[in-house]
Scaffold this active site. Structure first.
Site, PDB file in Angstrom:
ATOM      1  N   CYS A 171       0.698  -1.193   0.142  1.00  0.00           N
ATOM      2  CA  CYS A 171       0.186  -0.117   0.026  1.00  0.00           C
ATOM      3  C   CYS A 171       0.962   1.270   0.025  1.00  0.00           C
ATOM      4  O   CYS A 171       1.389   1.521  -1.030  1.00  0.00           O
ATOM      5  CB  CYS A 171      -0.914  -0.015   1.204  1.00  0.00           C
ATOM      6  SG  CYS A 171      -2.233   1.169   1.016  1.00  0.00           S
TER       7      CYS A 171
ATOM      8  N   HIS B 262      -3.515  -5.509   1.232  1.00  0.00           N
ATOM      9  CA  HIS B 262      -2.886  -5.862   2.393  1.00  0.00           C
ATOM     10  C   HIS B 262      -2.780  -7.122   2.779  1.00  0.00           C
ATOM     11  O   HIS B 262      -3.598  -7.664   3.700  1.00  0.00           O
ATOM     12  CB  HIS B 262      -3.613  -4.867   3.447  1.00  0.00           C
ATOM     13  CG  HIS B 262      -3.235  -3.650   3.583  1.00  0.00           C
ATOM     14  ND1 HIS B 262      -2.367  -2.876   4.249  1.00  0.00           N
ATOM     15  CD2 HIS B 262      -4.208  -2.664   2.952  1.00  0.00           C
ATOM     16  CE1 HIS B 262      -2.428  -1.485   3.821  1.00  0.00           C
ATOM     17  NE2 HIS B 262      -3.360  -1.632   3.179  1.00  0.00           N
TER      18      HIS B 262
ATOM     19  N   GLU C  34      -1.338  -8.643   5.217  1.00  0.00           N
ATOM     20  CA  GLU C  34      -1.120  -8.592   6.651  1.00  0.00           C
ATOM     21  C   GLU C  34      -2.438  -8.536   7.228  1.00  0.00           C
ATOM     22  O   GLU C  34      -2.659  -8.709   8.424  1.00  0.00           O
ATOM     23  CB  GLU C  34       0.003  -7.729   7.293  1.00  0.00           C
ATOM     24  CG  GLU C  34      -0.668  -6.194   7.334  1.00  0.00           C
ATOM     25  CD  GLU C  34      -0.811  -5.489   6.117  1.00  0.00           C
ATOM     26  OE1 GLU C  34      -0.534  -6.004   5.043  1.00  0.00           O
ATOM     27  OE2 GLU C  34      -1.107  -4.366   6.245  1.00  0.00           O
TER      28      GLU C  34
END
Lengths: 84, 224
Positions: B87, B195, B197
């Protein structure tokens, strides 16, 4: 000598400008006719201390190229004026 | 010994804890790496996490590229070290010239925050080595400036060199060629808007991010 520099940063032609398009719609919502092709951009003003106008312009233009704009999607226009 | 990953933290970064948690979930030792660090000694991989580095002033990533750590990241990348920008980290990598193109404001000026279907487009990058071409992943996006833009020559070279890593199955932001992530020619520097994560447990709606992070962690450190 001191010079007033203005660097105007705009998206390159052909790069989509969603911000400009949204402002365009807001203008229509205001009921103002006849305005079109809005392009959003940014303007930076600063003072440059340099020997002469040409070297002041070189400094400002290099800032426009290396920092103030992203040359991949933006172009910049530098104008210089001597300060009294 | 587990792989030691530096999670670079700028003022304004806000996904560093999630990144560390995600990397630990795939067996890495992940450490915060403040942006004023000038070396990456003892580090096997670098992650530039999401957020608003330096407030996103000027443009996302434009100021972060001057942080002292970025010279070390550029050297590390040049030596073949794995570097992943997620990002805002992707935006930093393009501004720093470590990846081609730019991330422009989303089409329609919408802030895109949603689960997103992705397709793996190549498997030679450090992030996709363990995956299969065409594999579908469900990973969230969360960005305002995530529309990938580049000129036609750059796009042609990205396609020709197999540098498009991930594509959106449904384009959420106007990115050219549905690009969600790209890598450099060598495949050791990867940038992506989604993302991984935030997709590390069924509790979060998806654990597909573990495939990508796991791929990074299991990839042999190329610089050693």
């Amino acid at each position: 000598m001191r010079f007033a520099a203005t660097v105007e940063v705009q998206l390159r032609p052909g790069i989509a400008d969603p911000e400009g398009a949204t402002i365009d719609k807001a203008i229509a919502a205001l009921g103002i006719a006849g305005v079109s092709e809005v392009r959003a951009g940014r303007c930076f003003r600063f003072t440059v201390e340099a020997e002469d106008l040409a070297s002041a312009e070189e400094v400002a233009d290099s800032l426009g190229e290396r920092l103030l704009s992203n040359p991949v999607i933006e172009r910049h226009l530098t104008t210089i004026e001597a300060l009294g | 010994m587990s792989m030691r990953v530096a999670v670079v933290t700028f003022p304004g970064t806000n996904c560093e804890h999630d990144a560390i948690q995600g990397l630990e979930a795939v067996g890495a030792e992940a450490v915060f790496w403040w942006h004023t660090e000038t070396s990456l000694d003892g580090i096997d991989a670098v992650v530039l996490p999401g957020g608003f580095a330096h407030g996103d002033y000027l443009r996302p990533g434009a100021i972060a590229r001057f942080s002292p750590v970025m010279a070390a990241v550029a050297d590390f990348a040049a030596q073949g070290g794995p570097v992943v920008g997620i990002c805002n980290g992707f935006q930093v990598l393009t501004e720093a010239g470590l990846l081609p193109g730019a991330l422009q404001k989303n089409a329609q000026l919408t802030f895109a925050c949603q689960p997103c279907g992705l397709e793996v487009a190549q498997t030679s990058s450090v992030l996709t080595r363990g995956l299969e071409i065409g594999q579908h992943l469900e990973i969230p996006i969360n960005h305002f400036s995530g529309s990938y833009v580049c000129d036609e020559a750059t796009l042609a070279s990205l396609e020709a060199n197999d540098q498009v890593v991930l594509r959106y199955r449904q384009n959420p932001n106007g990115s050219v060629a549905n690009i969600a992530g790209i890598c450099n020619v060598a495949g050791n520097v990867v940038g992506l808007m989604p993302h991984p994560e935030r997709a590390i447990s069924p509790l979060l709606g998806s654990s597909d991010g573990l495939h990508l992070l796991g791929s990074l962690v299991s990839s042999l450190p190329a610089h050693r």
